[in-house]
Enzyme design. Sequence first.
Site, PDB file in Angstrom:
ATOM      1  N   GLY A  22       0.868  -1.182   0.000  1.00 19.10           N
ATOM      2  CA  GLY A  22       0.000   0.000   0.000  1.00 19.10           C
ATOM      3  C   GLY A  22       0.899   1.224   0.000  1.00 19.10           C
ATOM      4  N   PHE A  24       2.139   3.119   2.547  1.00 18.75           N
ATOM      5  CA  PHE A  24       3.263   3.084   3.500  1.00 18.75           C
ATOM      6  C   PHE A  24       3.454   1.713   4.105  1.00 18.75           C
ATOM      7  CE2 PHE A  24       3.676   7.413   2.921  1.00 18.75           C
ATOM      8  CZ  PHE A  24       2.532   8.130   3.251  1.00 18.75           C
ATOM      9  N   VAL A  27       3.150  -5.979   2.608  1.00 17.75           N
ATOM     10  CA  VAL A  27       2.759  -7.211   3.305  1.00 17.75           C
ATOM     11  C   VAL A  27       3.540  -8.373   2.696  1.00 17.75           C
ATOM     12  CG1 VAL A  27       0.857  -8.737   3.944  1.00 17.75           C
ATOM     13  CG2 VAL A  27       0.456  -6.275   3.731  1.00 17.75           C
ATOM     14  N   ASP A 139     -12.732   1.090   5.831  1.00 22.03           N
ATOM     15  CA  ASP A 139     -12.048   0.887   4.545  1.00 22.03           C
ATOM     16  C   ASP A 139     -12.511  -0.411   3.903  1.00 22.03           C
ATOM     17  OD1 ASP A 139      -8.561   0.751   3.372  1.00 22.03           O
ATOM     18  OD2 ASP A 139     -10.407   1.497   2.436  1.00 22.03           O
TER      19      ASP A 139
HETATM   20  C1  LIG Z   1      -2.637 -14.501   0.216  1.00 19.33           C
HETATM   21  C2  LIG Z   1      -2.634 -13.015   0.470  1.00 19.33           C
HETATM   22  C3  LIG Z   1      -2.463 -12.134  -0.620  1.00 19.33           C
HETATM   23  C4  LIG Z   1      -2.429 -10.758  -0.413  1.00 19.33           C
HETATM   24  C5  LIG Z   1      -2.585 -10.258   0.887  1.00 19.33           C
HETATM   25  C6  LIG Z   1      -2.781 -11.135   1.978  1.00 19.33           C
HETATM   26  C7  LIG Z   1      -2.807 -12.525   1.799  1.00 19.33           C
HETATM   27  C8  LIG Z   1      -2.925 -10.318   3.135  1.00 19.33           C
HETATM   28  C9  LIG Z   1      -3.145 -10.557   4.496  1.00 19.33           C
HETATM   29  C10 LIG Z   1      -3.270  -9.471   5.369  1.00 19.33           C
HETATM   30  C11 LIG Z   1      -3.166  -8.129   4.902  1.00 19.33           C
HETATM   31  C12 LIG Z   1      -3.297  -6.939   5.835  1.00 19.33           C
HETATM   32  C13 LIG Z   1      -2.932  -7.894   3.550  1.00 19.33           C
HETATM   33  C14 LIG Z   1      -2.810  -8.966   2.687  1.00 19.33           C
HETATM   34  N1  LIG Z   1      -2.597  -8.967   1.343  1.00 19.33           N
HETATM   35  C15 LIG Z   1      -2.382  -7.768   0.529  1.00 19.33           C
HETATM   36  C16 LIG Z   1      -3.604  -7.431  -0.257  1.00 19.33           C
HETATM   37  C17 LIG Z   1      -4.795  -7.217   0.636  1.00 19.33           C
HETATM   38  N2  LIG Z   1      -5.620  -6.139   0.159  1.00 19.33           N
HETATM   39  C18 LIG Z   1      -3.499 -10.036   6.693  1.00 19.33           C
HETATM   40  O1  LIG Z   1      -3.685  -9.421   7.733  1.00 19.33           O
HETATM   41  N3  LIG Z   1      -3.507 -11.385   6.580  1.00 19.33           N
HETATM   42  C19 LIG Z   1      -3.304 -11.752   5.281  1.00 19.33           C
HETATM   43  O2  LIG Z   1      -3.272 -12.902   4.884  1.00 19.33           O
END
Ligand SMILES: Cc1ccc2c(c1)c1c3c(c(C)cc1n2CCCN)C(=O)NC3=O
Length: 281
Positions: A22, A24, A27, A139
Amino acid sequence: KYPYRTGAIEEDYEVGQDLGAGQFAVVKRVRHRKTGKFYAAKYIRKRKVKTSRRGVPQEEIEKEIAVLQDLDHPRIVKLRESWNTANEIILVLELVSGGELFDYLAEREQLTENEAAGIIKQVLETISYMHELKIAHFDLKPENVMCLPGNVPAGGAPKIKLVDFGLSQRCDLGIEVTAMHGTPEFVAPEVLAFEPIGLEADLWSIGVITYILLSGCSPFQGDDKAETFQRIAQMDYSFDDEDFAGVSQDAKDFIEMLFTRNPLERATAKDCLKSSWIKRF
Ligand SMILES: Cc1ccc2c(c1)c1c3c(c(C)cc1n2CCCN)C(=O)NC3=O
């Protein structure tokens, strides 16, 4: 005083591929060395200087941590621990490996009413739980609804979990919105009017998500941010015959309950769970 882990996260975790990024935050998929279990690590860049525009102020990051600690629900990802390093705070979160609802929808163009209602019902149950605690997500969008892995029963809906509580707030009374940085397509009209916003803003976003799941189109999307905001402020949307061919009146009535300009008249999550469109599946 929050018990951050210090040192290098690599001591305890093998850092794997990027899952998403994102403004800032990045993941990444990580693997706990001792247990072999996988998690999602959200690396949030710390804002060093007050006047800087980069990174997130530490107290804002700690608000996200506090919200995650207050929430305990099967459809909300759990926070395992947080690390405080020189430039970042790293949240180690439950991994939801089925990917975004956004991608699930992209593979299918649009969903059957059964599938859509099955997903929206889970979102409503989760938001109903959060709203009882007076916590708003702020959000909600298909990118933040993650699907659990595993095959989906024919015509049924995937199990989902909500992620990304970076904009969540406690709303014990109508909080004064400042520059609300929700995603344009999904923000409620009261946000644009800089009126006090509360839990009801989440229900508007659920209306937008439902519209998208059933038609594959975004109700207020304009050519740019300004046009999108204008269409929301004017409640300028329609159920285009082509996109909504075959969609029941029940489903359209459900969406209209949520596209109510006055937040106080808008359906609550509890109202929605009792609606005939949700109840009939
Ligand atoms: C398999 C997969 C693919 C993309 C992921 C996640 C898991 C994911 C996760 C999280 C967040 C905050 C963002 C995440 N993202 C980024 C995109 C989410 N909008 C999370 O908190 N657990 C996730 O598995």
